[in-house]
Design a protein around this motif. Structure first.
Motif, PDB file in Angstrom:
ATOM      1  N   GLN A  77     -30.435  26.255 -13.908  1.00  0.00           N
ATOM      2  CA  GLN A  77     -31.237  25.021 -13.991  1.00  0.00           C
ATOM      3  C   GLN A  77     -31.532  24.508 -14.629  1.00  0.00           C
ATOM      4  N   HIS A  78     -31.380  25.282 -16.246  1.00  0.00           N
ATOM      5  CA  HIS A  78     -31.598  24.293 -17.226  1.00  0.00           C
ATOM      6  C   HIS A  78     -30.736  23.552 -18.067  1.00  0.00           C
ATOM      7  N   ILE A  79     -29.406  23.955 -17.925  1.00  0.00           N
ATOM      8  CA  ILE A  79     -28.280  23.407 -18.936  1.00  0.00           C
ATOM      9  C   ILE A  79     -27.466  22.728 -18.001  1.00  0.00           C
ATOM     10  N   SER A  80     -27.957  21.204 -18.435  1.00  0.00           N
ATOM     11  CA  SER A  80     -27.217  20.288 -17.511  1.00  0.00           C
ATOM     12  C   SER A  80     -26.490  19.630 -18.834  1.00  0.00           C
ATOM     13  N   SER A  81     -26.139  17.816 -18.420  1.00  0.00           N
ATOM     14  CA  SER A  81     -25.167  17.602 -19.310  1.00  0.00           C
ATOM     15  C   SER A  81     -26.066  16.975 -21.122  1.00  0.00           C
ATOM     16  N   PRO A  82     -26.786  17.064 -21.337  1.00  0.00           N
ATOM     17  CA  PRO A  82     -27.812  16.654 -22.333  1.00  0.00           C
ATOM     18  C   PRO A  82     -27.726  18.109 -23.098  1.00  0.00           C
ATOM     19  N   GLN A  83     -27.786  18.963 -22.928  1.00  0.00           N
ATOM     20  CA  GLN A  83     -27.932  20.445 -23.066  1.00  0.00           C
ATOM     21  C   GLN A  83     -26.304  20.821 -23.732  1.00  0.00           C
ATOM     22  N   ASN A  84     -25.797  20.955 -22.176  1.00  0.00           N
ATOM     23  CA  ASN A  84     -24.280  20.782 -22.615  1.00  0.00           C
ATOM     24  C   ASN A  84     -22.951  20.488 -23.930  1.00  0.00           C
ATOM     25  N   ARG A  85     -24.170  19.010 -24.290  1.00  0.00           N
ATOM     26  CA  ARG A  85     -23.475  18.208 -25.447  1.00  0.00           C
ATOM     27  C   ARG A  85     -23.714  18.426 -26.876  1.00  0.00           C
ATOM     28  N   LEU A  86     -25.253  19.665 -26.852  1.00  0.00           N
ATOM     29  CA  LEU A  86     -25.576  19.441 -27.737  1.00  0.00           C
ATOM     30  C   LEU A  86     -24.913  21.263 -27.919  1.00  0.00           C
ATOM     31  N   ILE A  87     -24.710  21.770 -27.457  1.00  0.00           N
ATOM     32  CA  ILE A  87     -23.553  23.215 -27.527  1.00  0.00           C
ATOM     33  C   ILE A  87     -22.535  22.690 -27.672  1.00  0.00           C
ATOM     34  N   LEU A  88     -21.361  22.184 -26.818  1.00  0.00           N
ATOM     35  CA  LEU A  88     -20.531  21.503 -28.241  1.00  0.00           C
ATOM     36  C   LEU A  88     -20.441  20.877 -29.177  1.00  0.00           C
ATOM     37  N   GLY A  89     -22.029  20.363 -29.220  1.00  0.00           N
ATOM     38  CA  GLY A  89     -22.111  19.364 -30.983  1.00  0.00           C
ATOM     39  C   GLY A  89     -22.269  20.908 -31.608  1.00  0.00           C
ATOM     40  N   VAL A  90     -22.868  21.654 -31.807  1.00  0.00           N
ATOM     41  CA  VAL A  90     -23.312  22.271 -33.201  1.00  0.00           C
ATOM     42  C   VAL A  90     -21.866  23.537 -32.372  1.00  0.00           C
ATOM     43  N   ILE A 108     -21.647  14.543 -35.687  1.00  0.00           N
ATOM     44  CA  ILE A 108     -22.785  14.767 -35.864  1.00  0.00           C
ATOM     45  C   ILE A 108     -23.427  13.010 -35.164  1.00  0.00           C
ATOM     46  N   ALA A 109     -22.756  11.952 -35.392  1.00  0.00           N
ATOM     47  CA  ALA A 109     -22.961  10.876 -34.295  1.00  0.00           C
ATOM     48  C   ALA A 109     -22.788  11.044 -33.207  1.00  0.00           C
ATOM     49  N   GLY A 110     -20.984  11.931 -32.788  1.00  0.00           N
ATOM     50  CA  GLY A 110     -21.112  11.893 -31.333  1.00  0.00           C
ATOM     51  C   GLY A 110     -22.513  12.077 -31.062  1.00  0.00           C
ATOM     52  N   THR A 111     -22.140  13.803 -31.282  1.00  0.00           N
ATOM     53  CA  THR A 111     -23.477  14.664 -30.537  1.00  0.00           C
ATOM     54  C   THR A 111     -25.295  13.828 -30.579  1.00  0.00           C
ATOM     55  N   THR A 112     -25.050  13.600 -31.542  1.00  0.00           N
ATOM     56  CA  THR A 112     -26.688  12.953 -32.149  1.00  0.00           C
ATOM     57  C   THR A 112     -26.619  11.827 -30.293  1.00  0.00           C
ATOM     58  N   THR A 113     -25.421  10.893 -30.371  1.00  0.00           N
ATOM     59  CA  THR A 113     -25.892   9.393 -29.969  1.00  0.00           C
ATOM     60  C   THR A 113     -25.839   9.885 -28.541  1.00  0.00           C
ATOM     61  N   GLY A 114     -25.171  11.057 -27.895  1.00  0.00           N
ATOM     62  CA  GLY A 114     -24.530  12.208 -26.472  1.00  0.00           C
ATOM     63  C   GLY A 114     -25.660  11.767 -26.151  1.00  0.00           C
ATOM     64  N   PHE A 115     -26.175  13.166 -27.102  1.00  0.00           N
ATOM     65  CA  PHE A 115     -27.171  13.694 -26.531  1.00  0.00           C
ATOM     66  C   PHE A 115     -28.809  12.433 -25.910  1.00  0.00           C
ATOM     67  N   PHE A 116     -29.255  12.240 -26.937  1.00  0.00           N
ATOM     68  CA  PHE A 116     -30.345  10.927 -26.804  1.00  0.00           C
ATOM     69  C   PHE A 116     -29.670   9.814 -25.484  1.00  0.00           C
ATOM     70  N   VAL A 117     -28.538   9.301 -25.838  1.00  0.00           N
ATOM     71  CA  VAL A 117     -28.483   8.483 -24.251  1.00  0.00           C
ATOM     72  C   VAL A 117     -28.356   9.138 -22.904  1.00  0.00           C
ATOM     73  N   ARG A 118     -27.274  10.686 -23.021  1.00  0.00           N
ATOM     74  CA  ARG A 118     -27.479  11.261 -21.386  1.00  0.00           C
ATOM     75  C   ARG A 118     -29.453  11.433 -21.272  1.00  0.00           C
ATOM     76  N   TYR A 119     -29.878  12.202 -22.302  1.00  0.00           N
ATOM     77  CA  TYR A 119     -31.597  12.633 -21.908  1.00  0.00           C
ATOM     78  C   TYR A 119     -32.460  11.197 -21.535  1.00  0.00           C
ATOM     79  N   TYR A 120     -32.388  10.302 -22.120  1.00  0.00           N
ATOM     80  CA  TYR A 120     -33.328   9.315 -21.828  1.00  0.00           C
ATOM     81  C   TYR A 120     -32.131   8.402 -20.183  1.00  0.00           C
ATOM     82  N   SER A 121     -31.003   8.900 -20.145  1.00  0.00           N
ATOM     83  CA  SER A 121     -30.061   7.929 -18.996  1.00  0.00           C
ATOM     84  C   SER A 121     -31.220   8.796 -17.785  1.00  0.00           C
ATOM     85  N   ILE A 122     -30.921  10.357 -17.820  1.00  0.00           N
ATOM     86  CA  ILE A 122     -31.493  11.143 -16.779  1.00  0.00           C
ATOM     87  C   ILE A 122     -33.275  10.620 -16.355  1.00  0.00           C
TER      88      ILE A 122
END
Lengths: 213, 223
Positions: free
Chosen positions: B43-56, B89-103
């Motif tokens: 219910q809670h893990i979607s593409s922004p969280q997935n991107r964050l997990i991938l980045g970490v 760092i660059a990819g995860t930060t941009t990827g997370f915020f772009v996905r989050y705000y697009s949703i």
């Protein structure tokens, strides 16, 4: 078909495809993401006026090879994880306790966990067991997809790319240290053509500065 | 089909899959932390969280893979690891915020058509679906937002990711060199022509490449 109808049709298809399966959406968007970012890299090289045409002939296939490693590794590894998780759930091999009890009560005891059993198709689940099973199926799909994407993106792909890049670096350094006489002083048209390609390759290697990551 | 050899291959694949499947263990989950955790993830893990997990996880693995690449020299290892960290760092930060705000953006335009709802607010609602569910709509918004973010990221890749990666890489490489310089200054054995060194020639030979890299780097910086 009018534009409005076409848009509605696309939106409806998206709903049908992804409203139950978050794991599938993560795989598809992840793969499309890799395709687009690779295409952007290749387009960047193609549109860069500062890169000579000869170097582009070398750099574009190299970027294409990189893209293939990224996309194929992501898709097949992640997809395998999700497919296995989905199969284990659908057949009841991995199952929440309350759903299992419900299936036993309804006479499916012997079929639970069998390869050909499909809970979605063979059983009409309703109420609490249905909700519970759908949440479990969706959740396990997401967990499997996440684990698969971590393994493919963070372990398999970097190792493959490093092997490929270091192989290229070694061959290029060997060619610097032991120059081929026919390429240094080409006589035949064939050698001249080979020397031109070799020169482009060396220039491209020198311009890259370090390993491609 | 059979004459083309497709059916036997398909049968073989099915038998193999069945054999592997039968080897896997059964697992009955009683209502507990694991079961709730799996349901929560869906219910809670979607593409922004997935991107964050991938980045970490990428930060915890990829730099070490680069640093332990036996096929390249020390300097290449360090620079490639620095560049990897910068890219992550660059990819995860941009990827997370772009996905989050697009949703978030998609959510504003997917309200169910109603008299009280403006046409624009229901612009992206799947109008051809007779019965939509709350959970189904939640997943639909996540999917549509993620697809939208892919389009947005075509631009942010060039506008944000690439320049940010360059800035961060230079910063990290500079830090690595500063660290090496301090290490050499604090340890006289590592310095070339040191009078304290017991075997000066051997020590200098070993560390000469490092010192050369360090000196070359400083020369480039001075230019």
């Amino acid at each position: 078909m009018s534009k409005a109808k076409a848009v509605t049709s696309v939106l409806d298809s998206l709903y049908k495809a992804y409203h139950k399966d978050a794991g599938k959406m993560l795989i598809h968007t992840g793969t499309i993401g890799w395709v687009l970012s690779s295409a952007a890299q290749i387009a960047g090289i193609m549109m860069n006026d500062k890169i000579p045409k000869e170097q582009k002939m070398f750099l574009i296939p190299q970027e294409f090879m990189d893209a293939c490693v990224n996309i194929l590794s992501f898709y097949f590894v992640t997809r395998s994880f999700t497919s296995v998780a989905n199969k284990l759930t659908k057949t009841g091999r991995w199952i929440p306790s309350n759903v299992k009890n419900h299936l036993i009560k309804n006479g499916f005891k012997d079929r639970i966990g069998k390869f050909d059993f499909n809970i979605f198709k063979d059983v009409k689940l309703t109420g609490s067991p249905k909700r519970s099973f759908e949440l479990f199926y969706n959740g396990l799909g997401v967990v499997a997809t996440t684990i698969g994407s971590v393994i493919s993106c963070n372990f398999i792909t970097p190792v493959l790319r490093n092997l490929y890049a270091s192989h290229r670096q070694k061959t290029t350094l060997a060619s610097i240290n032991n120059p081929n006489p026919s390429l240094q002083n080409p006589q035949t048209p064939r050698d001249k053509a080979r020397a031109a390609i070799h020169h482009t390759y060396m220039q491209a290697f020198m311009n890259r500065g370090n390993l491609k990551i | 089909m059979s004459s083309l050899g497709i059916k036997p291959v398909s049968n073989f694949a099915r038998r193999s899959a069945k054999w592997v499947f039968n080897k896997l263990p059964s697992w009955e989950l009683k209502n507990g932390k694991v079961l709730n955790g799996i349901k929560w993830a869906g219910q809670h893990i979607s593409s922004p969280q997935n991107r964050l997990i991938l980045g970490v996880t990428a930060l915890m693995s990829q730099p070490f893979i680069d640093l332990h690449n036996r096929h390249v020299d020390d300097e290449t290892k360090k620079v490639s690891a620095a560049r990897t960290v910068a890219k992550i760092i660059a990819g995860t930060t941009t990827g997370f915020f772009v996905r989050y705000y697009s949703i978030k953006a998609v959510e504003a335009f997917t309200k169910k058509p109603d008299k009280a709802v403006k046409t624009l607010e229901s612009l992206l609602f799947p109008k051809g679906i007779a019965h939509t569910t709350i959970k189904g709509m939640q997943q639909y918004k996540l999917a549509l937002g993620t697809f939208l973010s892919l389009g947005v990221m075509l631009f942010t890749n060039f506008a944000i990711d690439a320049p940010l990666t360059k800035v961060l890489t230079n910063l990290f490489v500079k830090k690595v060199h500063e660290h090496e310089r301090n290490k050499m200054m604090n340890n006289p054995v590592l310095l070339p022509n040191s009078s304290d060194s017991k075997t000066p020639d051997a020590t200098n030979d070993i560390h000469r490449p490092k010192m050369d890299i360090f000196l070359n780097h400083n020369r480039k910086e001075a230019k």
